[in-house]
Design an enzyme around this catalytic site. Sequence first.
Site, PDB file in Angstrom:
ATOM      1  CG  HIS A 241      -1.703   0.765   1.061  1.00  0.00           C
ATOM      2  ND1 HIS A 241      -2.078   2.380   1.869  1.00  0.00           N
ATOM      3  CD2 HIS A 241      -3.097   0.545   0.242  1.00  0.00           C
ATOM      4  CE1 HIS A 241      -3.332   2.417   0.589  1.00  0.00           C
ATOM      5  NE2 HIS A 241      -3.919   1.401   0.761  1.00  0.00           N
ATOM      6  CD  GLU A 299      -9.047  -4.141  -3.942  1.00  0.00           C
ATOM      7  OE1 GLU A 299      -9.710  -4.049  -3.150  1.00  0.00           O
ATOM      8  OE2 GLU A 299      -8.328  -2.388  -4.468  1.00  0.00           O
TER       9      GLU A 299
END
Length: 354
Positions: A241, A299
């Site tokens: 991320h 996700e």
Amino acid sequence: MAPISEAVVHEGLEGVLVTRTRLSGVDGEAGQLVIAGSRVEDLAGAVPFEAVCARLWERPSVDLGPARVQAFARLASVGGALEAAETMDALRAAVAHLPSTAGADEVPAAVAVFAAAWQRRRTGKSPVAPQPALPHAADTLRMVRGEPAPAALVRGLDTYLSTVVDHGLNASTFTARVIASTGSDLVSAVVGALGALKGPLHGGAPGPVLDMLDAVGSPERAEAWLSAELAAGRRIMGMGHRVYRVRDPRAAVLEAAVERLESAGIRTPRLVLARAVERAAADVLAQRHPDRPLKANVEFYTAVLLEAVGIPRALFTPVFAVGRVAGWCAHVEEQRRTGRLIRPDALYVGPVPG
Ligand code: COA
């Protein structure tokens, strides 16, 4: 022009604060996400998605039912948009057909109605008309399935929508704010945001996460498969991320939502494999990038939860949009009220006239 050697360029705008927001805040070191004053783990699933919208939109309450009915009536005027083979292409084109006067509630309602209609058409079935009295998650799932969904699945989707509703100045939200900052309309901002969300580094990852779980097949194959991917120069979807240096807190919220499905008697055999692949991915990534923590992002468990809820893989990114569009609307409104034209600069490194 400043000499190139003296200029500081913030590639990807990493760490650059460009505005103030009251909507959501991300602490990447601590792994905390606050949405409209509550931690994501205390908000998602604890109150309905509409209540989260109401907080973000600063209204006493929100009911998207009538707007879903209005959006359904517009299906006849989206031309061939929903015939596009790729789901985000279809959604982007369909939303672009909304009149530029459409606001929140109509735009978020249309995202859900158009996404469900695309799925129905793809499978040769007629779009299902909304039932305005139903909550947004229940009706969205009903419009996708063609029949009412069990309460446990509705709760799973509702939790998901609130989990992803807003997340600081992510790429699609930033896109929406840039467009809003020029004085343009909400529909244009959302069309641009949908384009940003489509990319695999942003909202396009959950489908590939499920492809990865399919390809790995069983926990004992995970490490070898992941190592081969890295050796081939490919990224592991659902890992890493821009902001978080620890596990994304939304991964835990969605993992818990999958567990709740199990407790409600809905089998989620993927969960065991997903956990094994997450562990193996964190290990191989730590070996390869010892200085850059790369953990599971939202996700990863989005893929597991949405599959368990019965959302087809092709619809994962549009369903992400069904949640995130509420955040985009709030940011567009905030940008209009408080923001300046967003217009950064670039360092010119091309040829200079003599
Ligand atoms: N798999 C393998 N390597 C990864 C990786 C991943 N998922 N995420 C980051 N890396 C590596 C990069 O290759 C880079 O290595 P290098 O320095 O040797 O080139 C290093 O880690 C730093 O990555 P960087 O591209 O600077 O990070 P970023 O902040 O720009 O990217 C993401 C953040 C999310 C785009 C990135 O982690 C990614 O591509 N993840 C996979 C896609 C995904 O899950 N997207 C959904 C995000 S919510």
